[in-house]
Design an enzyme around this catalytic site. Structure first.
Site, short mmCIF file in Angstrom:
data_model
loop_
_atom_site.label_atom_id
_atom_site.label_comp_id
_atom_site.label_asym_id
_atom_site.label_seq_id
_atom_site.Cartn_x
_atom_site.Cartn_y
_atom_site.Cartn_z
CE1 TYR A 229 -13.82 7.99 -18.77
CE2 TYR A 229 -13.55 8.40 -16.43
CZ TYR A 229 -13.87 7.55 -17.48
OH TYR A 229 -14.24 6.26 -17.20
CG ASP B 105 -6.66 12.25 -18.11
OD1 ASP B 105 -5.97 11.49 -18.82
OD2 ASP B 105 -7.76 11.90 -17.62
CE LYS C 224 -10.10 3.88 -20.01
NZ LYS C 224 -10.32 5.26 -19.64
NE ARG D 18 -2.92 0.38 3.31
CZ ARG D 18 -2.42 1.04 4.36
NH1 ARG D 18 -2.13 2.31 4.27
NH2 ARG D 18 -2.20 0.41 5.50
C1 LIG Z 1 -10.84 5.97 -18.46
C2 LIG Z 1 -10.37 7.34 -18.19
C3 LIG Z 1 -10.19 7.83 -16.89
C4 LIG Z 1 -10.50 7.00 -15.65
O1 LIG Z 1 -9.64 5.91 -15.55
P1 LIG Z 1 -10.05 4.51 -14.87
O2 LIG Z 1 -8.86 3.66 -15.10
O3 LIG Z 1 -11.30 4.04 -15.55
O4 LIG Z 1 -10.29 4.79 -13.43
C5 LIG Z 1 -9.71 9.12 -16.74
N1 LIG Z 1 -9.44 9.91 -17.80
C6 LIG Z 1 -9.62 9.47 -19.07
C7 LIG Z 1 -9.30 10.39 -20.21
C8 LIG Z 1 -10.09 8.19 -19.32
O5 LIG Z 1 -10.28 7.77 -20.59
#
Ligand SMILES: *Cc1c(COP(=O)(O)O)cnc(C)c1O
Length: 383
Positions: free
Chosen positions: A103, A175, A200, A49
């Site tokens: 998002y 992000d 992703k 953790r």
């Molecule tokens: C999927 C996504 C998130 C969230 O991520 P998780 O792994 O589903 O928690 C945040 N920002 C973008 C641009 C995303 O495509």
């Protein structure tokens, strides 16, 4: 492994972070599953953790190298990374400026968790730099952006945001999920913190959920405290699989982006398509900015608007290779209607303001043969 400082992206994908198996001489990082570590001979307390075990470090080191981050952390999801960062850095009464088209899950967290504890948030259209100035207050601490954005691939000028943040002593947060560090490195443009939904492109096979956050040591130390408190950590076995997936990140996203550019150019000329949203098209309104802040490709996400005569649901059902599914970034091509998926929770009126039509489909282009993808789209248009 000690690597030369000069290595380039592809080499980083393959080698950075790898911990040669000293015991057997194996070339891969061994999986160390222990959650209990002897302490009398060890000075640093180890515990998963606390994100300081070897498989976690291997993944972090690889992504740090790709993003040019001083320090990084891995989390059990992308949202886990966002939550730890914002809860670790903000307190009640603080103000944050957020790009309006982010998002949906991120926006939900901000509304339901941060606003509830008294963090003040302004959602603004950051494409217009004046909006940033207008939103600024004496309590502003952080500015949050995501580029390209979902689903209309709007770009935010990262250098402009970084300069604005520096001038007003704010933390800048980007992000970078859609672009990946292969095509865009926010820290090199002056951004303080970079985040990924590793679910992703990093995982790349639509089968692992995780998150990453990286930046300078001082900020990351604060965030690490929040991660330990919130408990959003990542298991050693998954770290191993992620490290393995990431060795081919550059190959996967380069191929997917090549496919995307070819399909975007083809769709733009297709009689069934009204409009294509892809930053790599010369006709794209922000093409100049795309060329300035992305390099080597423009990513593999796009959206396109079907002409009124085409029913988007029938069209998606007729596809034989491209799968109507939520999420993105895997080797397989996925397609979806934002109004039924990522933007389902917001009203039609809000979607109208954002410019999202029910005729829009979002397309996560995979690494299949581009001719097969074209033929699949063609037969679905005809169907
Ligand atoms: C999927 C996504 C998130 C969230 O991520 P998780 O792994 O589903 O928690 C945040 N920002 C973008 C641009 C995303 O495509």
């Amino acid at each position: 492994m000690k690597l030369p400082k000069t290595i380039l992206t592809s080499t980083k994908c393959v080698h950075s972070g790898t911990q040669i198996d000293e015991n057997q001489g194996g070339v891969n990082t061994p999986i160390h599953t222990s959650t209990a570590f002897k302490y009398l001979e060890d000075y640093e307390m180890k515990y998963p953790r606390m994100a300081n075990t070897s498989n976690q470090i291997a993944v972090v080191d690889k992504i740090n190298a790709l993003e040019n981050a001083e320090k990084g952390l891995v989390f059990s999801s992308g949202l886990g990374a966002i939550a730890a960062a914002l809860l670790g850095l903000l307190k009640p009464g603080d103000h944050m400026i957020v790009q309006s088209d982010i998002y949906g899950g991120t926006a939900h967290f901000m509304h339901h968790q941060l606003e509830r504890i008294g963090v003040d948030i302004s959602f603004v259209d950051i494409q217009n730099a004046n909006n940033l100035k207008e939103a600024l207050t004496e309590s502003t601490k952080l500015i949050y952006v995501e580029t390209p954005s979902n689903p209309l691939m709007k770009l935010t000028d990262l250098f402009m945001v970084a300069e604005f943040a520096k001038k007003h002593s704010l933390i800048s947060f980007a992000d970078n999920t859609f672009a990946t560090p292969i095509f865009q490195q926010p820290i090199n443009l002056g951004i303080d913190l970079v985040m990924h939904s590793g679910t992703k492109y990093f995982s790349g096979h639509s089968d692992i959920i995780f998150g990453y956050l990286g930046g300078n040591s001082a900020l990351m130390e604060l965030i690490k405290v929040a991660q330990v408190d919130l408990g959003s950590t990542l298991d050693a076995r998954l770290c191993y699989e992620i490290e393995r997936s990431m060795k081919t990140l550059h190959l996967r996203v380069e191929r997917a982006a090549e496919n995307a550019l070819e399909l975007a150019s083809w769709l733009e000329l297709n009689e069934n398509v009204e409009k294509v949203y892809y930053p790599g098209l010369a006709s794209y309104p922000q093409f100049e900015l795309a060329k300035r802040q992305m390099h080597g490709g423009f990513g593999a996400m796009m959206s396109f608007r079907l002409k009124g005569a085409i029913d988007p649901i029938k069209f998606q059902k007729a596809l034989q290779i491209i799968c109507p599914a939520v999420s993105l970034g895997g080797v397989e091509s996925l397609i979806g209607s934002p109004y039924l998926t990522s933007h389902k929770s917001i009203s039609q009126a809000e979607r109208d303001i954002m410019g999202i039509s029910n005729q829009d489909v979002r397309f996560s282009v995979g690494i299949e043969d581009v001719e097969d993808l074209k033929n699949d789209l063609k037969q679905a248009f005809e169907a």
